[in-house]
Write an enzyme that holds these catalytic residues in place. Structure first.
Site, mmCIF file in Angstrom:
data_model
loop_
_atom_site.group_PDB
_atom_site.id
_atom_site.type_symbol
_atom_site.label_atom_id
_atom_site.label_comp_id
_atom_site.label_asym_id
_atom_site.label_seq_id
_atom_site.Cartn_x
_atom_site.Cartn_y
_atom_site.Cartn_z
ATOM 1 N N HIS A 77 25.138 -15.468 -38.391
ATOM 2 C CA HIS A 77 25.304 -16.428 -37.295
ATOM 3 C C HIS A 77 24.490 -17.700 -37.559
ATOM 4 O O HIS A 77 24.975 -18.813 -37.342
ATOM 5 C CB HIS A 77 24.867 -15.791 -35.968
ATOM 6 C CG HIS A 77 24.871 -16.719 -34.815
ATOM 7 N ND1 HIS A 77 26.014 -17.270 -34.290
ATOM 8 C CD2 HIS A 77 23.844 -17.213 -34.060
ATOM 9 C CE1 HIS A 77 25.699 -18.061 -33.271
ATOM 10 N NE2 HIS A 77 24.388 -18.044 -33.124
ATOM 11 N N ASP A 80 26.231 -19.739 -40.118
ATOM 12 C CA ASP A 80 27.412 -20.346 -39.504
ATOM 13 C C ASP A 80 27.016 -21.562 -38.668
ATOM 14 O O ASP A 80 27.664 -22.612 -38.727
ATOM 15 C CB ASP A 80 28.133 -19.309 -38.651
ATOM 16 C CG ASP A 80 29.410 -19.842 -38.043
ATOM 17 O OD1 ASP A 80 30.232 -20.427 -38.792
ATOM 18 O OD2 ASP A 80 29.610 -19.666 -36.825
#
Length: 106
Positions: A77, A80
């Site tokens: 995450h 990202d």
């Protein structure tokens, strides 16, 4: 996952989020014709991207030394978030250039 790795991950997320938010602040300033504010927002966005990149680089360097970072959903995450912040920053810069062109500013 160690507390140290969690802090590293949260630093990436924090810096990336700040960078993206500041880039959007720059775009809003351009939309409002406040070009004097645009460069300051972009500069601060870039500073946050640089800090996030430094944190990411520390993980890469640790792996190059033979340390194996624990890859978790949270780490993915964070990566990202950094990549989308970088892409948003690039796209927003182009949008700001379009606003300047439409407003007759070079």
């Amino acid at each position: 996952m160690s507390q140290e790795m969690e802090m590293i991950i949260f630093n990436i997320i924090n810096y990336a989020g700040m960078a993206k938010g500041l880039a959007y602040d720059a775009l809003r300033a351009a939309e409002e014709g406040k070009y004097e504010d645009v460069e300051a927002f972009l500069k601060e966005s870039d500073e946050n991207l640089l800090e996030a990149h430094k944190v990411q680089t520390s993980i890469i360097q640790a792996e190059a030394r033979g340390e194996k970072p624990e890859v978790s959903v949270l780490f993915v995450h964070a990566q990202d978030q950094l990549m989308t912040a970088m892409e948003s920053r690039t796209l927003i810069e182009h949008l700001i250039k379009m606003h300047k062109k439409m407003d007759g500013i070079k």
